[in-house]
Motif scaffolding. Structure first.
Motif, PDB file in Angstrom:
ATOM      1  N   UNK A 148       0.826  -1.211   0.000  1.00 64.44           N
ATOM      2  CA  UNK A 148       0.000   0.000   0.000  1.00 64.44           C
ATOM      3  C   UNK A 148       0.862   1.263   0.000  1.00 64.44           C
ATOM      4  N   UNK A 149       1.950   1.225   0.765  1.00 66.83           N
ATOM      5  CA  UNK A 149       2.866   2.378   0.801  1.00 66.83           C
ATOM      6  C   UNK A 149       3.487   2.597  -0.581  1.00 66.83           C
ATOM      7  N   UNK A 150       3.892   1.505  -1.226  1.00 67.74           N
ATOM      8  CA  UNK A 150       4.496   1.624  -2.555  1.00 67.74           C
ATOM      9  C   UNK A 150       3.498   2.190  -3.572  1.00 67.74           C
ATOM     10  N   UNK A 151       2.239   1.733  -3.482  1.00 71.86           N
ATOM     11  CA  UNK A 151       1.209   2.239  -4.397  1.00 71.86           C
ATOM     12  C   UNK A 151       1.012   3.735  -4.205  1.00 71.86           C
ATOM     13  N   UNK A 152       0.891   4.172  -2.944  1.00 71.65           N
ATOM     14  CA  UNK A 152       0.662   5.590  -2.683  1.00 71.65           C
ATOM     15  C   UNK A 152       1.905   6.423  -2.999  1.00 71.65           C
ATOM     16  N   UNK A 153       3.082   5.850  -2.738  1.00 73.50           N
ATOM     17  CA  UNK A 153       4.323   6.557  -3.060  1.00 73.50           C
ATOM     18  C   UNK A 153       4.428   6.799  -4.568  1.00 73.50           C
ATOM     19  N   UNK A 154       4.150   5.775  -5.353  1.00 74.16           N
ATOM     20  CA  UNK A 154       4.230   5.919  -6.808  1.00 74.16           C
ATOM     21  C   UNK A 154       3.182   6.898  -7.320  1.00 74.16           C
ATOM     22  N   UNK A 155       1.992   6.863  -6.720  1.00 72.97           N
ATOM     23  CA  UNK A 155       0.938   7.795  -7.131  1.00 72.97           C
ATOM     24  C   UNK A 155       1.367   9.239  -6.879  1.00 72.97           C
ATOM     25  N   UNK A 156       1.885   9.518  -5.684  1.00 74.08           N
ATOM     26  CA  UNK A 156       2.310  10.880  -5.366  1.00 74.08           C
ATOM     27  C   UNK A 156       3.537  11.280  -6.189  1.00 74.08           C
ATOM     28  N   UNK A 157       4.398  10.306  -6.451  1.00 73.87           N
ATOM     29  CA  UNK A 157       5.605  10.597  -7.239  1.00 73.87           C
ATOM     30  C   UNK A 157       5.244  11.037  -8.651  1.00 73.87           C
ATOM     31  N   UNK A 158       4.214  10.410  -9.206  1.00 73.37           N
ATOM     32  CA  UNK A 158       3.793  10.720 -10.576  1.00 73.37           C
ATOM     33  C   UNK A 158       2.893  11.952 -10.630  1.00 73.37           C
ATOM     34  N   UNK A 159       2.008  12.099  -9.648  1.00 75.78           N
ATOM     35  CA  UNK A 159       0.966  13.132  -9.725  1.00 75.78           C
ATOM     36  C   UNK A 159       1.202  14.349  -8.848  1.00 75.78           C
ATOM     37  N   UNK A 160       2.204  14.300  -7.991  1.00 71.02           N
ATOM     38  CA  UNK A 160       2.433  15.428  -7.087  1.00 71.02           C
ATOM     39  C   UNK A 160       3.919  15.736  -7.037  1.00 71.02           C
ATOM     40  N   UNK A 161       4.301  16.866  -7.595  1.00 69.46           N
ATOM     41  CA  UNK A 161       5.714  17.255  -7.634  1.00 69.46           C
ATOM     42  C   UNK A 161       6.105  18.158  -6.458  1.00 69.46           C
ATOM     43  N   UNK A 162       5.192  18.271  -5.499  1.00 69.03           N
ATOM     44  CA  UNK A 162       5.428  19.189  -4.384  1.00 69.03           C
ATOM     45  C   UNK A 162       6.475  18.661  -3.410  1.00 69.03           C
ATOM     46  N   UNK A 163       6.580  17.319  -3.294  1.00 66.15           N
ATOM     47  CA  UNK A 163       7.454  16.722  -2.291  1.00 66.15           C
ATOM     48  C   UNK A 163       8.729  16.171  -2.928  1.00 66.15           C
ATOM     49  N   UNK A 164       9.819  16.199  -2.143  1.00 69.66           N
ATOM     50  CA  UNK A 164      11.042  15.522  -2.536  1.00 69.66           C
ATOM     51  C   UNK A 164      10.872  14.022  -2.317  1.00 69.66           C
ATOM     52  N   UNK A 165      11.842  13.240  -2.795  1.00 64.14           N
ATOM     53  CA  UNK A 165      11.748  11.781  -2.770  1.00 64.14           C
ATOM     54  C   UNK A 165      11.503  11.251  -1.352  1.00 64.14           C
ATOM     55  N   UNK A 166      12.361  11.633  -0.400  1.00 67.51           N
ATOM     56  CA  UNK A 166      12.252  11.128   0.968  1.00 67.51           C
ATOM     57  C   UNK A 166      10.988  11.641   1.660  1.00 67.51           C
ATOM     58  N   UNK A 167      10.635  12.915   1.393  1.00 66.95           N
ATOM     59  CA  UNK A 167       9.403  13.461   1.973  1.00 66.95           C
ATOM     60  C   UNK A 167       8.185  12.702   1.441  1.00 66.95           C
ATOM     61  N   UNK A 168       8.229  12.385   0.157  1.00 66.05           N
ATOM     62  CA  UNK A 168       7.146  11.623  -0.462  1.00 66.05           C
ATOM     63  C   UNK A 168       6.991  10.259   0.216  1.00 66.05           C
ATOM     64  N   UNK A 169       8.128   9.592   0.443  1.00 63.03           N
ATOM     65  CA  UNK A 169       8.107   8.276   1.082  1.00 63.03           C
ATOM     66  C   UNK A 169       7.609   8.371   2.519  1.00 63.03           C
TER      67      UNK A 169
END
Length: 399
Positions: free
Chosen positions: A279-300
């Protein structure tokens, strides 16, 4: 006709314990000069009624049969919620009887919903009482799930029955297991409070949040919840202790008694962790693709915290995920229904029921292809018979 004196005797004890815990917020009232005796008055009323109930229910032999256990499991939650709501009625928040009962029931069941609009300006005594209610509710949920519900055969909980002898004298075993669980639960709570304090919370916030973190209840002392602190260390601490609260507490007992591999062998724990990671991976990938507001670690970090908070039913938030789009909302609703492990403080249908339903579906398909074969469905080394499977099916569809 069977006597229900034992049921009311135990409820009386619970009310006395609840009344004693009300003295903690009264101490907070004195420390913060709130000029109110609402918790002292509530404590006196609750203890008085509890003692009267005990005295009226004295009996030489204390036993609970199955019918009385059903009665107890219902009356205990209702009575504690009623008396737990008295301080809300007497406070300066001016809550109505229904609002006070709602807040109290939400606390004791670790639901986390609230009718209080402005937590930041609410009295400290009320805030700590909300946290205490959830903490006590967390203990109650664990004890019920590990000692009472297995005997009542509710929703497949008979798989976690400690004693297979079928005896109706469940009280001594319940007391023994409950004391061990309370010791583990309290130790984890103090550890959580200490780490919160080290990470930057003040003493009051660290204690209040440790109560609601282990209980996976989510009541906070601030309107912005954990997001108020804007501290990755605090979020990481909450993540770790929510996971600890989401694990079956019987696993801790087995670990203490010598089974050092129980956390790696328990099918339910592994299922919970697999679902959490996916579930974390799914949400991480979704935010990574659709939300550029966060950096990589913040996104995770944000993905991990919010997914775990929703899956466990804790309800802490660090961000308004309603702004992330439609997919996260639908995905989080699915996770809320799933919940955590049975025998933990989490909510939801519970992982083990979904695992057994899935295995049942596979078994049915195999029976269609091999009609003369005999298939035994097993879970954590125990055979799942037809009655247990039907119980789980009934629970699932009623839910």
């Amino acid at each position: 006709m069977a006597s229900n004196k034992t049921v009311f005797f135990i409820i009386g004890i619970l009310l006395v314990i609840l009344g004693i815990f009300m003295l903690v917020p009264y101490g907070v009232q004195l420390i913060y000069n709130e000029n109110s005796n609402s918790f002292l008055s509530s404590s006196i009323i609750t203890v008085f009624i509890g003692i009267l109930t005990i005295l009226a229910s004295l009996k030489k032999e204390k036993q609970l049969n199955l019918q009385q256990a059903f009665l107890f499991s219902t009356l205990a939650w209702v009575s504690i919620a009623i008396f737990g709501g008295i301080p809300f009625v007497l406070s300066n928040l001016k809550l109505s009887l229904s609002e006070a009962f709602f807040e109290s029931m939400s606390g004791i069941t670790t639901t986390g919903s609230t009718v209080i609009l402005d937590l930041d300006s609410s009295p400290k005594s009320i805030l700590i009482w909300r946290a205490i209610m959830q903490w006590l509710g967390g203990i109650g949920i664990i004890v019920m799930a590990t000692t009472v519900l297995p005997l009542l055969k509710v929703g497949g909980m008979q798989l976690f029955k400690l004693d297979a002898s079928g005896t109706e004298k469940i009280l001594p075993k319940t007391v023994e297991i409950s004391l061990l669980i309370i010791t583990i639960y309290t130790t984890l709570t103090f550890g959580c409070a200490l780490v919160y304090w080290i990470q930057g919370m003040n003493i009051f916030d660290s204690i209040a949040h440790s109560f609601t973190t282990l209980a996976t209840g989510g009541f906070s002392t601030h309107n912005e919840s954990i997001g108020y602190f804007k501290n990755p260390g605090i979020e990481f601490t909450a993540t770790i202790f929510i996971i600890l609260g989401s694990i079956p507490f019987m696993a801790y007992l087995k670990f203490i008694k010598g089974n050092r591999r129980v956390f790696f062998q328990d099918v339910q724990i592994k299922g919970f962790l697999y679902l959490l990671i996916i579930s974390i991976l799914i949400m991480f990938l979704y935010l990574f693709v659709n939300n550029n507001e966060y950096f990589f670690l913040d996104n995770l970090r944000i993905s991990s915290f919010n997914v775990l908070s929703i899956l466990s039913g804790t309800g802490y938030v660090t961000d308004d995920f309603g702004l992330w789009g439609e997919f996260p909302l639908i995905f989080f609703i699915f996770l809320m229904f799933v919940g955590g492990c049975a025998g933990s403080t989490t909510c939801g249908i519970k992982i083990f029921r979904l695992q057994i339903l899935f295995r049942g579906a596979i078994t049915q398909i195999r029976k269609l292809t091999q009609p003369h074969a005999v298939f035994l469905m097993r879970f954590n080394g125990k055979t799942v018979n037809e009655n247990t499977y039907n119980s789980i099916m009934g629970f699932f569809f009623m839910y």
